[in-house]
Scaffold this motif. Structure first.
Motif, short mmCIF file in Angstrom:
data_model
loop_
_atom_site.label_atom_id
_atom_site.label_comp_id
_atom_site.label_asym_id
_atom_site.label_seq_id
_atom_site.Cartn_x
_atom_site.Cartn_y
_atom_site.Cartn_z
N VAL A 20 -13.69 9.50 -0.53
CA VAL A 20 -13.14 8.14 -0.46
C VAL A 20 -13.73 7.26 -1.55
N TYR A 75 -9.02 10.00 -1.14
CA TYR A 75 -8.36 8.81 -0.59
C TYR A 75 -8.92 7.56 -1.26
N SER A 110 -9.68 3.69 -0.27
CA SER A 110 -9.75 2.71 0.81
C SER A 110 -9.85 1.32 0.20
N LEU A 129 -6.55 3.03 4.36
CA LEU A 129 -7.01 4.30 3.79
C LEU A 129 -5.77 5.02 3.27
N PRO A 163 -3.76 7.89 0.56
CA PRO A 163 -3.69 8.93 -0.47
C PRO A 163 -2.93 8.35 -1.66
#
Length: 355
Positions: free
Chosen positions: A109, A145, A147, A158, A160
Motif C-alpha cells: 500500500v 494498492y 490508499s 483503498l 487498485p
C-alpha cells in the motif's frame, strides 16, 4: 493488534549515523564525526519543522497504519519503505506498507493525502512514480494498492490502479469515483448505523444532591457517583454496548444536541448529554459513519491541537483506537442495535440523483 516497539533511540539512530558517515566517507569512530552528524541532522529536522506538507504527510502515512491495525482484519502491518534496498533495477520505489490480511493474502500500500472540498476535483498520481512502485510490487509478486485519505471529508479509500482513470502521463480519480470503487472492506472497514439518540447521564445520589441556590451565588456543588448510557431510550447494561455507545459519542459523525442539568424538586441530580443524527422518515436507524473515519478522528485528538500537528504518531496500540464488534453481536446484544454496511467496489458510472 499491538505495536511492536523497537528501541529506535538505539538502533534507528545508530543506523542513520552509520549511513551518514558511510555516504560521506567519515570515520565512524572519529570524535568529530558525531558533531558533524548532529549538526546536519539538526538542520534537516529544523527544515522539516518549517515545512507543513512534510509534517502532515508523515502524520497521514502513520495514521493509515493505525487504521489498518485497528479495524481488526489484518495480521500484520509493516513499514515497507525502511532500511536499505539493493536492486538491479534503478527504476524502483518501495511503497509505504506491506499488509498481511487475516486470510494470509498480502498487499502493498502506498498512502496519499488529498486536500480539496470539491467532490469532482481529481486526485492525480504520476505514471512515472506509479511505475516505480509497480516494479517493486512485481518483484515481490504482491498486488499494489493506493490508499488516499480525503482529509477534508475524513474519508479513506483503498484502490487498485484499475480504479483510476488513465490520462496521458497520470492516473486520476475524483472523490465520488474513489468512494464507489474503494476496497477498504479488504482491511475490515464498514459503515455503522444505530437508532438515535445516544445519551449519557452523569448522576449523583440523594445524599449528595444539592438544592439550587436561592441567592446570587450561582454555584452548585456536584459529586458524580455513577453514569448511565441510553440508546433510543433504553439503558445499556452490558460493558460492550456501553463502550461502543461512548465511542460513538466521541468519534462518530453524530453531534451533541442536548447538554443540560437533571433537576428534581429543585435539586441537581446530574447532567445529561444527548448525541443524535438525522434519521430519514420510515428508517429505523441513522448513519454513524465509517469505522476508518472514527479511528482517524480518535487519532486526530492525539496528534492535532489548534489545527496544528503536534505529533505524527502515537504509542498507543492500534487496537486501542477502536472497539471490536464480534460476529455474533446481533444474537447477543439488543439494546444498542447495529446495522453494518460492507461496501463492495462499483465501477459502473454513478447516476446523478436530484434531491
Amino acid at each position: 493488534m499491538k505495536r511492536q516497539n523497537r528501541k529506535f533511540e538505539k538502533f534507528d539512530a545508530f543506523e542513520l549515523f552509520s549511513a551518514y558517515t558511510s555516504k560521506y566517507s567519515i570515520n565512524i569512530q572519529d570524535k568529530d564525526s558525531l558533531k558533524i552528524f548532529l549538526k546536519e541532522i539538526r538542520k534537516s529536522i529544523e527544515g522539516s519543522q518549517k515545512t507543513p506538507i512534510t509534517i502532515h504527510g508523515k502524520r497521514i502515512e502513520m495514521l493509515f497504519a493505525y487504521v489498518a491495525g485497528a479495524l481488526g482484519s489484518v495480521k500484520l502491518v509493516k513499514q515497507e519503505d525502511a532500511g536499505n534496498l539493493f536492486t538491479a533495477n534503478s527504476e524502483i520505489e518501495m511503497p509505504d506498507y506491506r499488509i498481511i490480511l487475516n486470510d494470509n493474502e498480502q498487499i502493498l500500500v502506498e498512502v496519499k493525502s488529498f486536500n480539496n472540498q470539491d467532490l469532482h476535483k481529481k486526485f492525480e498520481l504520476q505514471k512515472k512514480y506509479f511505475n516505480k512502485l509497480k516494479n517493486y510490487a512485481d518483484v515481490m509478486n504482491v498486488k499494489l494498492y493506493i490508499s488516499v485519505y480525503f482529509r477534508l471529508f475524513n474519508h479513506w479509500v483503498l484502490l487498485p490502479i484499475e480504479a483510476f482513470n488513465d490520462e496521458d502521463t497520470k492516473y486520476t480519480i475524483d472523490f465520488t469515483q474513489a468512494m464507489a470503487r474503494s476496497e477498504m472492506y479488504k482491511i475490515g472497514d464498514c459503515m455503522l448505523a444505530t437508532t438515535p439518540d445516544i445519551e449519557i447521564r452523569i448522576l449523583t445520589d440523594e445524599e449528595n444532591a444539592h438544592q439550587l441556590p436561592s441567592d446570587n451565588s450561582n454555584k452548585v456543588l456536584f459529586l458524580p457517583k455513577k453514569t448511565e448510557i441510553f440508546c433510543n431510550g433504553k439503558m445499556l447494561n452490558t460493558e460492550l454496548e456501553s463502550q461502543l455507545a461512548f465511542y460513538f459519542m466521541r468519534y462518530s459523525s453524530w453531534r451533541e444536541s442536548v447538554h443540560d442539568l437533571i433537576i428534581k424538586n429543585n435539586k441537581v441530580y446530574g447532567v445529561r448529554f444527548v448525541y443524535t443524527s438525522e434519521k430519514h422518515d420510515g428508517q429505523l436507524f441513522a448513519n454513524l459513519g465509517w469505522r476508518s473515519s472514527m479511528i482517524s478522528e480518535f487519532f486526530k485528538t492525539l496528534t492535532i491541537k489548534d489545527d496544528k500537528v503536534i505529533a505524527t504518531e502515537s504509542f498507543l496500540n492500534p487496537s486501542e483506537f477502536s472497539v471490536q464488534i464480534p460476529d455474533d453481536y446481533a444474537e447477543n446484544y439488543n439494546d444498542l442495535p447495529l446495522w453494518i454496511f460492507i461496501q463492495e467496489p462499483n465501477y459502473e458510472p454513478l447516476k446523478k440523483v436530484k434531491i
